[in-house]
Design a protein around this motif. Sequence first.
Motif, PDB file in Angstrom:
ATOM      1  N   LYS A  52       0.682  -1.129   0.095  1.00 44.68           N
ATOM      2  CA  LYS A  52       0.079  -0.170   0.120  1.00 44.68           C
ATOM      3  C   LYS A  52       0.866   1.351   0.171  1.00 44.68           C
ATOM      4  N   THR A 156     -14.683   4.929   4.419  1.00 46.44           N
ATOM      5  CA  THR A 156     -14.739   3.714   3.315  1.00 46.44           C
ATOM      6  C   THR A 156     -13.238   3.490   2.784  1.00 46.44           C
ATOM      7  N   LYS A 157     -13.169   2.140   2.370  1.00 50.01           N
ATOM      8  CA  LYS A 157     -11.990   1.851   1.862  1.00 50.01           C
ATOM      9  C   LYS A 157     -11.671   2.467   0.478  1.00 50.01           C
ATOM     10  N   GLU A 158     -10.613   2.921   0.425  1.00 45.21           N
ATOM     11  CA  GLU A 158     -10.400   3.421  -1.098  1.00 45.21           C
ATOM     12  C   GLU A 158     -10.025   2.271  -2.179  1.00 45.21           C
ATOM     13  N   LEU A 160      -8.640   1.482  -5.549  1.00 44.35           N
ATOM     14  CA  LEU A 160      -7.881   2.123  -6.665  1.00 44.35           C
ATOM     15  C   LEU A 160      -7.861   1.133  -7.731  1.00 44.35           C
TER      16      LEU A 160
ATOM     17  N   ASN B 112      -0.252   7.388   4.207  1.00 45.46           N
ATOM     18  CA  ASN B 112      -1.686   7.737   4.194  1.00 45.46           C
ATOM     19  C   ASN B 112      -1.998   7.082   5.617  1.00 45.46           C
ATOM     20  N   ALA B 114      -5.390   7.001   6.594  1.00 43.48           N
ATOM     21  CA  ALA B 114      -6.844   6.952   6.530  1.00 43.48           C
ATOM     22  C   ALA B 114      -7.062   5.772   7.510  1.00 43.48           C
TER      23      ALA B 114
END
Lengths: 236, 179
Positions: A52, A156-158, A160, B112, B114
């Motif tokens: 990630k 929410t999970k992104e 891609l 990130n 998030a």
Amino acid sequence: MYNVQVQHFQGPFELLLELIEQSKLSINQISLAEIADQYLNYLKQMERFPLKEVGSFIVIAATLMLIKSRSLMPSLKLSREEELEIEDFEVRLKEYERFRSISREIEKILGKRIIFSPEEGRFSGWLETGIFTAPKDLSISNLKTSLEQILNNIATKEILPEKIIKKTVSLEEKMNSLIKRLESKINLCFSDLKSDPECKKVDLIVNFLAMLELIKRDYITVSQTQVFGEIEITKT
Amino acid sequence: MMIQNHIEALLFLAGEPMKIKKIAKILGKNEDEIKKGLEELENSLAERGLRLVRKGEEAVLGTAPESSEYCEKLVKEDLTGNMGKAGLETLAIILYKGETGKTEIDYIRGVNSAFCLRNLMVKGLIERKINPKNKRSYIYSPSIMLFQHLGITKKEELPNFEKFIKDFENVIEQSDKNS
């Protein structure tokens, strides 16, 4: 060469700080230029790369290379944007260092001496007399909005878009295979390399480049009797 | 009876953070009087088994951090669990900066955040609201529950808080000079 224990790093700054600390340097552009190679080496040998975060590791690598290039070639002209990026980079790293040390302090006290408040419902029994009275604002639509709010609050999970990247043909690989072939045979024709059914146009091009590179390194000599004719390769 | 006693009674009964505004409304006093009452209450609780925890416009009664060992036995649960390095870093940034946007957190951490933010929010350690300056983004702030988990009654009790604020001002000064 410093040895860094291969471990999982959360982010590029953490890795960078670790490298700087191990070299007993302080954060500045000189130390960053020195550490650039180690950072890249580390990325190379990292087995379980946090997929990630690949992007963020690479962005930092790019800035490090920029800093290093400038330290090696003081005459290198950087754009204003690049200058700012380098200045900013140092500040960010220092800022991260500060928060990292704070987070260690926080870890020491978090959950150690908790201030408890009455748990929900522990006293509410005293308030109610056993009769349920619906609050005025209790309605289906209010419940629906609350539920929606709760769901919205869960980030929410992104997702891609995924894309398959074609394997690159590495010059190094081609050079190695050429050397290997030459070890078993004394001489070789360039067209022999094409005979492999797996050989695509791009492989051919890289093979050619590999050949040129090996000539330069004095590893092979080649001869060609006529234009577009067969190229014969011999080991020097 | 003095105003601080009434506040104490209300906070005890509420059992959850109360807004100063609400206390003022119930007691029929103005907010300044309530704030003064809260200060008196805080002082008189200092020698007792309870503490007054305050964050911004909210106040809640809680057990003294010195008694946490025993209180934990009663509650019998590990409330925080393991945070992990990433979670702690994110918490530290939100705690010391007060209100922070995700972009700023990502910028400082270089990755990130998030996932971390989501985890911290689910645990109730941080809160988020819509950024008044940019409606498309959120700002995150520590929850009063986070203070309670840290055993502090106000943000000034955070480790090295004053030093941090001073350093922070220096950094800002420097970057002002640079730009």
